[in-house]
Design a protein around this motif. Sequence first.
Motif, PDB file in Angstrom:
ATOM      1  N   ARG A 231       0.863  -1.177   0.000  1.00 37.04           N
ATOM      2  CA  ARG A 231       0.000   0.000   0.000  1.00 37.04           C
ATOM      3  C   ARG A 231       0.910   1.240   0.000  1.00 37.04           C
ATOM      4  N   ILE A 232       0.636   2.198  -0.858  1.00 34.41           N
ATOM      5  CA  ILE A 232       1.380   3.462  -0.817  1.00 34.41           C
ATOM      6  C   ILE A 232       0.739   4.348   0.233  1.00 34.41           C
ATOM      7  N   ASP A 233       1.555   4.805   1.171  1.00 32.71           N
ATOM      8  CA  ASP A 233       1.053   5.633   2.266  1.00 32.71           C
ATOM      9  C   ASP A 233       2.165   6.586   2.678  1.00 32.71           C
ATOM     10  N   PHE A 234       1.987   7.870   2.410  1.00 29.65           N
ATOM     11  CA  PHE A 234       3.052   8.837   2.663  1.00 29.65           C
ATOM     12  C   PHE A 234       3.159   9.261   4.126  1.00 29.65           C
ATOM     13  N   SER A 235       2.349   8.674   4.988  1.00 29.60           N
ATOM     14  CA  SER A 235       2.536   8.945   6.422  1.00 29.60           C
ATOM     15  C   SER A 235       3.735   8.180   6.982  1.00 29.60           C
ATOM     16  N   VAL A 236       4.340   7.282   6.168  1.00 28.56           N
ATOM     17  CA  VAL A 236       5.591   6.627   6.562  1.00 28.56           C
ATOM     18  C   VAL A 236       6.712   7.627   6.309  1.00 28.56           C
ATOM     19  N   VAL A 237       7.185   8.255   7.376  1.00 32.68           N
ATOM     20  CA  VAL A 237       8.212   9.295   7.256  1.00 32.68           C
ATOM     21  C   VAL A 237       9.307   9.043   8.292  1.00 32.68           C
ATOM     22  N   ASN A 238      10.192   8.097   8.013  1.00 35.85           N
ATOM     23  CA  ASN A 238      11.315   7.852   8.913  1.00 35.85           C
ATOM     24  C   ASN A 238      12.211   9.082   8.968  1.00 35.85           C
ATOM     25  N   ASP A 239      13.038   9.168  10.005  1.00 32.66           N
ATOM     26  CA  ASP A 239      13.859  10.357  10.266  1.00 32.66           C
ATOM     27  C   ASP A 239      14.703  10.733   9.038  1.00 32.66           C
ATOM     28  N   ILE A 240      14.460  11.947   8.501  1.00 34.40           N
ATOM     29  CA  ILE A 240      15.145  12.363   7.279  1.00 34.40           C
ATOM     30  C   ILE A 240      16.614  12.692   7.501  1.00 34.40           C
ATOM     31  N   LYS A 241      17.054  12.763   8.752  1.00 38.21           N
ATOM     32  CA  LYS A 241      18.492  12.952   8.994  1.00 38.21           C
ATOM     33  C   LYS A 241      19.261  11.696   8.605  1.00 38.21           C
ATOM     34  N   TYR A 242      18.591  10.552   8.606  1.00 35.46           N
ATOM     35  CA  TYR A 242      19.236   9.280   8.287  1.00 35.46           C
ATOM     36  C   TYR A 242      18.686   8.662   7.009  1.00 35.46           C
ATOM     37  N   TYR A 243      17.385   8.788   6.803  1.00 34.42           N
ATOM     38  CA  TYR A 243      16.740   8.101   5.685  1.00 34.42           C
ATOM     39  C   TYR A 243      16.564   9.027   4.486  1.00 34.42           C
ATOM     40  N   ASN A 244      16.592   8.436   3.313  1.00 33.05           N
ATOM     41  CA  ASN A 244      16.341   9.151   2.065  1.00 33.05           C
ATOM     42  C   ASN A 244      15.709   8.176   1.086  1.00 33.05           C
ATOM     43  N   GLY A 245      14.860   8.683   0.224  1.00 31.81           N
ATOM     44  CA  GLY A 245      14.253   7.792  -0.762  1.00 31.81           C
ATOM     45  C   GLY A 245      13.175   6.896  -0.172  1.00 31.81           C
ATOM     46  N   ILE A 246      13.141   5.651  -0.641  1.00 32.24           N
ATOM     47  CA  ILE A 246      12.099   4.704  -0.277  1.00 32.24           C
ATOM     48  C   ILE A 246      12.172   4.342   1.209  1.00 32.24           C
ATOM     49  N   VAL A 247      11.038   4.434   1.904  1.00 34.24           N
ATOM     50  CA  VAL A 247      10.920   3.983   3.294  1.00 34.24           C
ATOM     51  C   VAL A 247       9.636   3.167   3.409  1.00 34.24           C
ATOM     52  N   PHE A 248       9.566   2.291   4.409  1.00 31.82           N
ATOM     53  CA  PHE A 248       8.405   1.411   4.493  1.00 31.82           C
ATOM     54  C   PHE A 248       8.219   0.871   5.906  1.00 31.82           C
ATOM     55  N   LYS A 249       6.990   0.445   6.180  1.00 36.99           N
ATOM     56  CA  LYS A 249       6.644  -0.203   7.445  1.00 36.99           C
ATOM     57  C   LYS A 249       5.703  -1.363   7.147  1.00 36.99           C
ATOM     58  N   GLY A 250       5.837  -2.438   7.939  1.00 38.84           N
ATOM     59  CA  GLY A 250       5.019  -3.617   7.724  1.00 38.84           C
ATOM     60  C   GLY A 250       4.076  -3.877   8.881  1.00 38.84           C
ATOM     61  N   PHE A 251       2.867  -4.293   8.557  1.00 40.71           N
ATOM     62  CA  PHE A 251       1.839  -4.546   9.565  1.00 40.71           C
ATOM     63  C   PHE A 251       1.203  -5.919   9.333  1.00 40.71           C
ATOM     64  N   VAL A 252       0.790  -6.558  10.423  1.00 38.80           N
ATOM     65  CA  VAL A 252       0.009  -7.789  10.327  1.00 38.80           C
ATOM     66  C   VAL A 252      -1.267  -7.614  11.140  1.00 38.80           C
ATOM     67  N   SER A 253      -2.307  -8.285  10.704  1.00 36.18           N
ATOM     68  CA  SER A 253      -3.591  -8.201  11.394  1.00 36.18           C
ATOM     69  C   SER A 253      -3.460  -8.708  12.831  1.00 36.18           C
ATOM     70  N   GLY A 254      -4.038  -7.954  13.764  1.00 33.99           N
ATOM     71  CA  GLY A 254      -3.997  -8.339  15.172  1.00 33.99           C
ATOM     72  C   GLY A 254      -2.992  -7.562  15.991  1.00 33.99           C
ATOM     73  N   ILE A 255      -2.099  -6.799  15.327  1.00 34.37           N
ATOM     74  CA  ILE A 255      -1.105  -5.990  16.036  1.00 34.37           C
ATOM     75  C   ILE A 255      -1.223  -4.560  15.534  1.00 34.37           C
ATOM     76  N   SER A 256      -1.416  -3.615  16.443  1.00 34.77           N
ATOM     77  CA  SER A 256      -1.653  -2.228  16.046  1.00 34.77           C
ATOM     78  C   SER A 256      -0.383  -1.525  15.575  1.00 34.77           C
TER      79      SER A 256
END
Length: 359
Positions: A231-256
């Motif tokens: 899913r494309i979701d731009f609320s994934v914003v890891n710290d820009i002091k370290y990260y650049n370009g593609i960032v991502f987070k993974g979720f599974v059903s049952g864990i918030s």
Amino acid sequence: MLSSLSSLYEQNGYNRFKMSKFEEYDLYVKNKDFLISDNIITFNDIGGKLLALKPDVTLSIVKNVRDEDTLKKVYYNENVYRVSGATGAFKEIMQVGLECIGDIDTYLTFEVISLAVKSLLKISEASVLDLSDLKVLSALLDKATESAEVKKQIFKLIGTKSAHEMDKFSSQIDAPYLAAIKEIALLSGSPDAVLGKLKDILNGLVDTSVLSDLESLCALLKANALDKNVRIDFSVVNDIKYYNGIVFKGFVSGISKDILSGGRYDNLLYKMGKAKGAIGFAIYLDLLEDLQNETQPFDIDAAVLYDENSDLVTLSNLIAKLNGENLSATAIKSLPEKLKCRKVYKINGSEVSILEDNA
């Protein structure tokens, strides 16, 4: 699960990275913003040097990258020591992940993203990887404002999808840019559904070629039938002091909370004096405890109660029979109050009876 994840990574050319349990504390002090938490267990060695039980693996891997390394592809199963998201207390946690360091091109980015998706699927079929591109957000914000502080605040608000709170910057950001930022902050969906909308939002404000990396990556994911779990979701914003370009987070059903996090982190390598690119991810296995408790309602399949009058041959035969049916079973004289059993058997002499059946 660990063995299946290890096999997945090794099949794709990643070698296992092993390290000691501690590092010099200074490594974490200099890069504390890269860590999930700045709570670190420290101690002095015999020579008085301040050491830390490692709260992270990536920093140790990057520290060991050599100038002559052209491409370093490693994975790890390592214990880290930090505050658990499940308990709020310090805990020894098994962390699994991988790092790809060197000349990172589109294919290597896809490879890491695909392994992240496949890792989630090994944990649960009901999983999704949220994908973002900090280059897109940075390009828009660079056009919208010259204020570093405003950019920092906007990034935070995008991360929490607080579009309405962005209106307080209306005097500092031109209306078309502010409207685009607010729309992107709330944009979420499948690659096919989002990419076209995203291009329309950015058109006339920034050069839409900034989307080329994201478009190429999504095309590869679709070609390999992995896009349905992305899913494309731009609320994934890891710290820009370290990260650049593609960032991502993974979720599974049952864990918030996200159980997997990663992205392109060239900035960390530059800060540590390494002229290379890097992308990777980590899986936080401590968060899976809630999922395991939910999906495994019983501690054991069968408890077999016996006493001094029970026939031990009957007892041993019943345990063997249950084990032969791939069921877990324990012989016990009294049932602990909190033990959750699918079935409870009782041996009276050579007779077998079922006291409870919760199947």
